[in-house]
Design an enzyme around this catalytic site. Sequence first.
Site, PDB file in Angstrom:
ATOM      1  N   LYS A 111      -2.537  -0.689 -27.454  1.00 29.77           N
ATOM      2  CA  LYS A 111      -1.937   0.395 -28.232  1.00 29.77           C
ATOM      3  C   LYS A 111      -1.783   1.627 -27.349  1.00 29.77           C
ATOM      4  CE  LYS A 111      -3.988  -1.218 -32.579  1.00 29.77           C
ATOM      5  NZ  LYS A 111      -4.852  -0.881 -33.734  1.00 29.77           N
TER       6      LYS A 111
ATOM      7  N   ARG B 189       0.621  -3.593  -9.345  1.00 30.61           N
ATOM      8  CA  ARG B 189       1.548  -3.798 -10.463  1.00 30.61           C
ATOM      9  C   ARG B 189       2.853  -4.413  -9.960  1.00 30.61           C
ATOM     10  NH1 ARG B 189       4.663  -0.052 -14.321  1.00 30.61           N
ATOM     11  NH2 ARG B 189       4.255  -0.909 -16.395  1.00 30.61           N
TER      12      ARG B 189
ATOM     13  N   TYR C 145      14.356  -4.996  -8.204  1.00 29.79           N
ATOM     14  CA  TYR C 145      13.731  -6.297  -7.979  1.00 29.79           C
ATOM     15  C   TYR C 145      14.673  -7.451  -8.319  1.00 29.79           C
ATOM     16  CZ  TYR C 145       9.528  -3.433  -7.911  1.00 29.79           C
ATOM     17  OH  TYR C 145       8.591  -2.475  -7.609  1.00 29.79           O
TER      18      TYR C 145
END
Length: 248
Positions: free
Chosen positions: A149, A213, A245
């Site tokens: 959340k 990441r 990417y």
Amino acid sequence: MKSYIEPFIASKALSQNSQKAYRYDLQQFCQLVGERVNQDKLLLYQNSIANLSLSAKKRKLSTANQFLYYLYQIKYLNSYFRLTDTMKVMRTEKQQAAIINTDIFYQKTPFVWGQLISLLILELGLTPSEVAGIEVANLDLSFQMLTLKTKKGVRVLPLSQILIPFLEQQLIGKEVYLFEHRGIPFSRQWFFNHLKTFVRSIGYEGLTAQKLREQFILKEKLAGKSIIELSDILGLKSPVTLEKYYKS
């Protein structure tokens, strides 16, 4: 020093092929460095592998650094020595980061906090703030799910089987957050310091949360995820930042 190679390898959960690679690299390392470790000999070793490919050089540096740390832990070495790659790699905009071998991230380490932070980024593509906000109540290990959340909304992310034991270990005694002290989440600097210490211990000094990441992004793309699917997984408002990417 050579006599410690086999005990060191035995202390790690390695496949047969990885054991052979570690053994080969460490035998070369010990042959060149000898029994007495000092900065001059380490520099000599660094120079000896300077012309290898980037991936081979990273592997050898990582293996040697793990071995040096092991020797320091068992008090064979009085000082903690560390090899660093001083070679600067020039990149053009067309070049992208390569996928690294992440097996070492899952091996036993004394830096368990930093390890779990890095695994949550590698496995789920979370940002440091998202990692910090993980609440115990939103982790369902039985169904292998994390309900995340944030201000951007709610995401339900699957947890891989390999990640479960690491989470189980750190959930013990937690009240509100996965990373906390008596119900209070740790500071941003705390996360930075623990991540930095862990990646440095496994030979990946300079590997930031952002670069971890990026590894998740590269692997998901390789697995066939579309730019829209990946954008949703990461909770992005737009896939624009992922376009680089997906350029051919």
